[in-house]
Design a protein around this motif. Structure first.
Motif, PDB file in Angstrom:
ATOM      1  N   UNK A 251       0.814  -1.212   0.000  1.00 31.42           N
ATOM      2  CA  UNK A 251       0.000   0.000   0.000  1.00 31.42           C
ATOM      3  C   UNK A 251       0.845   1.258   0.000  1.00 31.42           C
ATOM      4  N   UNK A 252       2.058   1.172   0.524  1.00 32.85           N
ATOM      5  CA  UNK A 252       2.955   2.336   0.537  1.00 32.85           C
ATOM      6  C   UNK A 252       3.281   2.810  -0.879  1.00 32.85           C
ATOM      7  N   UNK A 253       3.177   1.911  -1.856  1.00 30.47           N
ATOM      8  CA  UNK A 253       3.445   2.306  -3.250  1.00 30.47           C
ATOM      9  C   UNK A 253       2.425   3.330  -3.763  1.00 30.47           C
ATOM     10  N   UNK A 254       1.243   3.355  -3.148  1.00 30.81           N
ATOM     11  CA  UNK A 254       0.181   4.267  -3.600  1.00 30.81           C
ATOM     12  C   UNK A 254       0.168   5.590  -2.840  1.00 30.81           C
TER      13      UNK A 254
ATOM     14  N   UNK B 143      11.033  -4.081  -6.112  1.00 30.05           N
ATOM     15  CA  UNK B 143      10.982  -4.555  -7.501  1.00 30.05           C
ATOM     16  C   UNK B 143       9.721  -4.065  -8.198  1.00 30.05           C
ATOM     17  N   UNK B 144       8.592  -4.102  -7.495  1.00 30.73           N
ATOM     18  CA  UNK B 144       7.330  -3.621  -8.079  1.00 30.73           C
ATOM     19  C   UNK B 144       7.424  -2.143  -8.403  1.00 30.73           C
ATOM     20  N   UNK B 145       8.092  -1.372  -7.546  1.00 26.70           N
ATOM     21  CA  UNK B 145       8.247   0.068  -7.788  1.00 26.70           C
ATOM     22  C   UNK B 145       9.061   0.325  -9.049  1.00 26.70           C
ATOM     23  N   UNK B 146       9.898  -0.639  -9.425  1.00 27.30           N
ATOM     24  CA  UNK B 146      10.720  -0.499 -10.626  1.00 27.30           C
ATOM     25  C   UNK B 146      10.072  -1.148 -11.854  1.00 27.30           C
ATOM     26  N   UNK B 147       8.869  -1.694 -11.667  1.00 22.45           N
ATOM     27  CA  UNK B 147       8.150  -2.292 -12.777  1.00 22.45           C
ATOM     28  C   UNK B 147       8.352  -3.775 -12.957  1.00 22.45           C
ATOM     29  N   UNK B 148       9.135  -4.400 -12.074  1.00 24.67           N
ATOM     30  CA  UNK B 148       9.347  -5.847 -12.176  1.00 24.67           C
ATOM     31  C   UNK B 148       8.181  -6.574 -11.505  1.00 24.67           C
ATOM     32  N   UNK B 149       7.853  -7.729 -12.014  1.00 25.82           N
ATOM     33  CA  UNK B 149       6.753  -8.538 -11.484  1.00 25.82           C
ATOM     34  C   UNK B 149       7.289  -9.779 -10.801  1.00 25.82           C
TER      35      UNK B 149
END
Length: 144
Positions: free
Chosen positions: A16-19, A132-138
């Motif tokens: 949730x911190x990503x949002x 990794x998600x913040x950099x676009x990796x899945x």
């Protein structure tokens, strides 16, 4: 509690911190720092450091200005923490089920850090996946 439990419990908050925008991240950081300081004061080594700089009511001071409280504390060196030994740990001992990680010792001597099961799960898996998600990796993608 086991690893899958903590991963499931903490994943929504960690991701949730990503949002969050700048202000939301700042509020979250202040809240977490205050919580960390309130736990740290429970260890003898850290409690002595708080008293030495005149902090008497940590709960009130850290709630109002955790960055100010942290800024008033002198830095701790790895050597000071080594010498403090168990006095640097809450409860004066390594807890049941705690994990540890050791640095490579590239600056001279390896350093061991201890984590309770929840912190281990969060740092070992969730925070890395969030980065990794913040950099676009899945999940499942290879990263070099």
């Amino acid at each position: 509690m086991n690893l899958p439990f903590w991963l499931a419990v903490d994943a929504p908050q960690v991701f949730g911190a990503l949002r969050l925008g700048h202000d939301g991240l700042e509020r979250l950081a202040r809240f977490r720092l205050g919580a960390l300081l309130r736990v740290a004061v429970q260890a003898g080594f850290h409690a002595d450091r708080f008293r030495a700089v005149g902090i008497r009511n940590l709960a009130a001071e850290s709630a109002l200005d955790p960055l100010g409280v942290l800024g008033s504390l002198p830095s701790s060196t790895k050597q000071e923490l080594r010498e403090a030994g168990r006095a640097a740990l809450v409860g004066g001992r390594v807890g049941d089920g705690w994990r540890s990680s050791t640095s490579s010792g590239s600056t001279g001597e390896p350093f061991r850090v201890y984590y309770d099961a929840r912190a281990w799960a969060t740092l070992k898996y969730l925070v890395k996946l969030r980065a990794r998600a913040a950099c676009g990796a899945h999940v499942g993608e290879r990263v070099a």
